[in-house]
Design a protein around this motif. Structure first.
Motif, PDB file in Angstrom:
ATOM      1  N   VAL A 114       0.809  -1.223   0.003  1.00 18.61           N
ATOM      2  CA  VAL A 114       0.102   0.120   0.118  1.00 18.61           C
ATOM      3  C   VAL A 114       0.863   1.341  -0.077  1.00 18.61           C
ATOM      4  N   LEU A 115       1.987   1.229   0.827  1.00 23.53           N
ATOM      5  CA  LEU A 115       2.837   2.361   0.719  1.00 23.53           C
ATOM      6  C   LEU A 115       3.452   2.614  -0.644  1.00 23.53           C
ATOM      7  N   PHE A 116       3.884   1.303  -0.827  1.00 21.19           N
ATOM      8  CA  PHE A 116       4.635   1.657  -2.453  1.00 21.19           C
ATOM      9  C   PHE A 116       3.438   2.130  -3.338  1.00 21.19           C
ATOM     10  N   PHE A 117       2.169   1.851  -3.342  1.00 24.59           N
ATOM     11  CA  PHE A 117       0.990   2.204  -4.420  1.00 24.59           C
ATOM     12  C   PHE A 117       0.967   3.671  -4.212  1.00 24.59           C
ATOM     13  N   ILE A 118       0.920   4.329  -3.023  1.00 24.20           N
ATOM     14  CA  ILE A 118       0.676   5.687  -2.679  1.00 24.20           C
ATOM     15  C   ILE A 118       1.953   6.689  -3.138  1.00 24.20           C
ATOM     16  N   ALA A 119       3.100   6.179  -2.745  1.00 24.56           N
ATOM     17  CA  ALA A 119       4.365   6.755  -3.144  1.00 24.56           C
ATOM     18  C   ALA A 119       4.393   6.862  -4.606  1.00 24.56           C
ATOM     19  N   GLY A 120       4.052   5.623  -5.267  1.00 25.00           N
ATOM     20  CA  GLY A 120       4.619   5.198  -6.743  1.00 25.00           C
ATOM     21  C   GLY A 120       3.426   6.138  -7.510  1.00 25.00           C
ATOM     22  N   PHE A 121       2.370   5.874  -7.364  1.00 32.45           N
ATOM     23  CA  PHE A 121       1.113   6.894  -8.107  1.00 32.45           C
ATOM     24  C   PHE A 121       1.161   8.061  -7.853  1.00 32.45           C
ATOM     25  N   TYR A 122       1.547   8.684  -6.488  1.00 32.69           N
ATOM     26  CA  TYR A 122       1.614  10.030  -6.293  1.00 32.69           C
ATOM     27  C   TYR A 122       2.837  10.687  -7.362  1.00 32.69           C
ATOM     28  N   HIS A 123       4.171  10.034  -7.249  1.00 36.25           N
ATOM     29  CA  HIS A 123       5.252  10.389  -7.830  1.00 36.25           C
ATOM     30  C   HIS A 123       5.128  10.197  -9.273  1.00 36.25           C
ATOM     31  N   SER A 124       4.384   9.314  -9.795  1.00 33.95           N
ATOM     32  CA  SER A 124       4.113   9.180 -11.250  1.00 33.95           C
ATOM     33  C   SER A 124       3.241  10.455 -11.949  1.00 33.95           C
ATOM     34  N   ALA A 125       2.161  10.556 -11.019  1.00 28.23           N
ATOM     35  CA  ALA A 125       1.318  11.623 -11.421  1.00 28.23           C
ATOM     36  C   ALA A 125       1.949  12.929 -11.480  1.00 28.23           C
ATOM     37  N   LEU A 126       2.889  13.248 -10.482  1.00 31.82           N
ATOM     38  CA  LEU A 126       3.429  14.512 -10.699  1.00 31.82           C
ATOM     39  C   LEU A 126       4.514  14.419 -11.573  1.00 31.82           C
ATOM     40  N   GLY A 127       5.161  13.402 -11.903  1.00 33.29           N
ATOM     41  CA  GLY A 127       6.197  13.383 -13.063  1.00 33.29           C
ATOM     42  C   GLY A 127       5.577  13.481 -14.510  1.00 33.29           C
ATOM     43  N   VAL A 128       4.431  12.838 -14.816  1.00 37.29           N
ATOM     44  CA  VAL A 128       3.720  12.864 -15.847  1.00 37.29           C
ATOM     45  C   VAL A 128       3.230  14.408 -16.066  1.00 37.29           C
ATOM     46  N   GLN A 129       2.878  15.029 -15.092  1.00 33.99           N
ATOM     47  CA  GLN A 129       2.403  16.206 -15.258  1.00 33.99           C
ATOM     48  C   GLN A 129       3.622  17.083 -15.715  1.00 33.99           C
ATOM     49  N   VAL A 130       4.981  16.989 -15.373  1.00 37.50           N
ATOM     50  CA  VAL A 130       5.934  17.895 -15.557  1.00 37.50           C
ATOM     51  C   VAL A 130       6.147  17.838 -17.235  1.00 37.50           C
ATOM     52  N   VAL A 131       5.993  16.555 -17.710  1.00 37.63           N
ATOM     53  CA  VAL A 131       6.268  16.146 -19.004  1.00 37.63           C
ATOM     54  C   VAL A 131       5.156  16.769 -19.898  1.00 37.63           C
ATOM     55  N   ILE A 132       4.063  16.924 -19.624  1.00 42.77           N
ATOM     56  CA  ILE A 132       2.708  17.527 -20.189  1.00 42.77           C
ATOM     57  C   ILE A 132       2.969  18.940 -20.345  1.00 42.77           C
TER      58      ILE A 132
END
Ligand code: HEM
Lengths: 127, 139
Positions: A69-87
């Protein structure tokens, strides 16, 4: 002359009007992901060949369920922030950019909720 | 002079190499820019990979039949190749991410350390990938 202080004028700037918060959360989630992601790659390498009962017993263990669960919280959060930067970097059209970011965020929320629910369902189910 | 006519000017402009053609013969690749781009590419690849990870746990939660369907695809040759590539992408992004975090403390920006860190990240990501798969299967 504006009556707003220089700080309040600077707050919330940046290409998505979020100020420094985005940058900081990207670093914080990255830090959390160092141990979590290392554990997760190793676990996938090991458990992707597991049969169903082995997989169930693994996820059922409290420590594994919580770490997942911790991995999913950190991973999806980090991923959303990261893809936002690319957009923000590549999409010039303002409407397309805001729409794209909204879509990315909603998709990440949905995937995170589904993944965490799946882990909890196994963890709280019969062993 | 003939060189100054509008026609020959625009012909000259048209003959100029456009940006993708610059790569290679005109633009020399550097370790630094390639690794920087690789961080973005692996980041995006990992983001797409999270969809498959979600499907993995959802399939397991849905029951033995759906888990078996997923496992069959995951254990096929393309599935294993994708998984191996994913593991390297994650470990590269992780190692280079640590390099990013070190930079954020305003350390290691000189040319020597930038290259040293770059080579270290590539080597470490390969060693870690090998280690993960060897340990996962041997023990
Ligand atoms: C679930 C795994 C991960 C996913 C899906 C992911 C995804 C991404 C994406 C899409 C970006 C944006 C790339 C860019 O702006 O060029 C990014 C950036 C970043 N990632 Fe990750 N990442 C993951 C794991 C990690 C880990 C384990 C670290 C460890 C330190 C890390 C550190 C960073 C850093 C520091 C940045 C910012 C780079 C910059 O400012 O250019 N990431 N990540």
């Amino acid at each position: 002359m504006s009556l707003r202080s220089p700080l309040s004028q600077a707050r919330g700037l940046g290409s998505a009007k979020e100020g420094v918060g985005h940058w900081w959360m990207q670093r914080l989630s990255a830090l959390a992901l160092i141990p979590l992601a290392l554990w997760f790659v190793f676990s996938i390498a090991r458990y992707h060949v597991a049969d169903y009962p082995t997989m169930m017993a693994w996820v059922h263990a409290p420590l594994v369920a919580v770490t997942l669960v911790l991995f999913f919280i950190a991973g999806f959060y980090h991923s959303a922030l990261g893809v936002q930067v690319v957009i923000e970097d590549y999409v010039g059209n303002e409407a397309l950019k805001i729409g794209g970011i909204a879509l990315v965020k909603l998709a990440h929320f949905a995937l995170a909720a589904a993944s965490i629910f799946a882990v909890l369902k196994i963890a709280f189910g019969a062993p | 002079m003939a060189e100054n006519t509008t026609a020959s000017k625009s012909a000259q402009i048209a003959a100029r190499p456009l940006s993708p053609f610059m790569l290679g013969p005109y633009y020399k690749f550097q370790l630094t820019s390639v690794l920087s781009f690789a961080h973005r590419l692996t980041g995006l690849g990992l983001s797409m990979g999270t969809v498959l990870i979600a499907i993995w746990v959802l399939a397991a939660a849905a029951g033995p039949w759906s888990y078996a369907q997923f496992a069959q695809v995951a254990r096929s040759i393309p599935g294993e190749v994708l998984l191996f590539a994913w593991s390297w992408a994650l470990l590269y992004h992780l190692c280079n991410g640590i390099r990013h975090l070190v930079w954020d403390t305003v350390h290691g920006f000189d040319l020597k350390n930038t290259y040293l860190g770059g080579y270290l990240v590539v080597a470490l990501s390969l060693v870690l990938t090998a280690a993960v798969w060897i340990v996962a299967f041997a023990f």
